[in-house]
Design an enzyme around this catalytic site. Sequence first.
Site, short mmCIF file in Angstrom:
data_model
loop_
_atom_site.label_atom_id
_atom_site.label_comp_id
_atom_site.label_asym_id
_atom_site.label_seq_id
_atom_site.Cartn_x
_atom_site.Cartn_y
_atom_site.Cartn_z
CB SER A 62 -7.07 -8.06 29.54
OG SER A 62 -8.17 -9.09 30.00
N1 SAH Z 1 -9.25 -9.56 34.44
C1 SAH Z 1 -8.07 -10.29 34.43
C2 SAH Z 1 -7.66 -11.08 33.26
C3 SAH Z 1 -9.18 -11.86 32.94
S1 SAH Z 1 -9.05 -13.31 31.99
C4 SAH Z 1 -6.74 -9.68 35.02
O1 SAH Z 1 -6.74 -8.41 34.91
O2 SAH Z 1 -5.62 -10.06 34.91
C5 SAH Z 1 -10.44 -14.00 32.38
C6 SAH Z 1 -10.67 -14.74 33.82
O3 SAH Z 1 -11.93 -14.96 34.07
C7 SAH Z 1 -9.69 -15.89 33.87
O4 SAH Z 1 -8.73 -15.75 34.94
C8 SAH Z 1 -10.77 -17.12 34.30
O5 SAH Z 1 -10.31 -17.78 35.14
C9 SAH Z 1 -12.10 -16.33 34.82
N2 SAH Z 1 -13.47 -16.56 34.72
C10 SAH Z 1 -13.94 -17.45 33.80
N3 SAH Z 1 -15.14 -17.91 34.05
C11 SAH Z 1 -15.44 -17.44 35.44
C12 SAH Z 1 -16.52 -17.43 36.11
N4 SAH Z 1 -17.66 -18.10 35.78
N5 SAH Z 1 -16.50 -16.96 37.37
C13 SAH Z 1 -15.38 -16.27 37.71
N6 SAH Z 1 -14.16 -16.09 37.02
C14 SAH Z 1 -14.29 -16.70 35.62
#
Ligand code: SAH
Length: 229
Positions: A62
């Site tokens: 993000s």
């Molecule tokens: N917080 C992260 C960026 C988030 S991007 C950072 O600091 O880099 C969103 C992330 O959520 C992605 O890596 C994606 O794979 C994950 N994601 C999506 N659906 C999910 C779920 N049901 N459970 C766990 N992770 C999930």
Amino acid sequence: MTSYVEKRRRLVKNLIREGVLSSEEVIRAMLKVPRELFVPETYREYAYVDTPLPTFCGQTISAPHMCAIMCEALDLKKGLKVLEVGCGSGYHAALCAEIVSPSDKNMRCGWVLSIEIFFELCKYAVENLEKAGYSDRVYVINGDGSITPPSQIMFDRILVTAAAPRIPPDLVACLAPGGKMIVPVGDTWFQTLTLVIKDPFGQIKIKYLGGCVFVPLRGLKGRGSLANI
Ligand code: SAH
């Protein structure tokens, strides 16, 4: 050439000027956590540009302003237990850990449990957190964070960093009384950053904090089944 420390300082200064950053705790964490260690090598020179960047498996880290907005809204304090859904690079989890268990204090107090659905990203986050010195305060697990986490723990704060179709009911259930959760809610293209506040008696209040765009929350109570990944 400008050092990462200087670039980080400038970014934080801009975020303060823009009114995104205000609390001492979040400012200190943003100045401390080295975002360059959470960005893939190819994009490292953009680590302090205020934008999301690609990680792996089609996912992103993000933008710094979004991490700042979410940390500010969550009102994170030392000693709290935090759940993150969507660990990705591990950067946002490290920011939260820096606030709930500051590096400059000897005693570890709060901690972060972060769930990531892609195994490859879990490995990436664990490596990054190790390098940046947060592996003692951030626990990463591989799984579907759209449903009840595999623990009996009630969390003081929950952040969902992927776009949910609705406020995830299983996550509201494991939010402690007096707790706060932040989650982008909406369709694939546009969401509303939503703050869920559980009062000490378990009553829920909702606040809408404005528009945002996140990658979709996958999994059973996200946008489609695990077969989609
Ligand atoms: N917080 C992260 C960026 C988030 S991007 C950072 O600091 O880099 C969103 C992330 O959520 C992605 O890596 C994606 O794979 C994950 N994601 C999506 N659906 C999910 C779920 N049901 N459970 C766990 N992770 C999930």
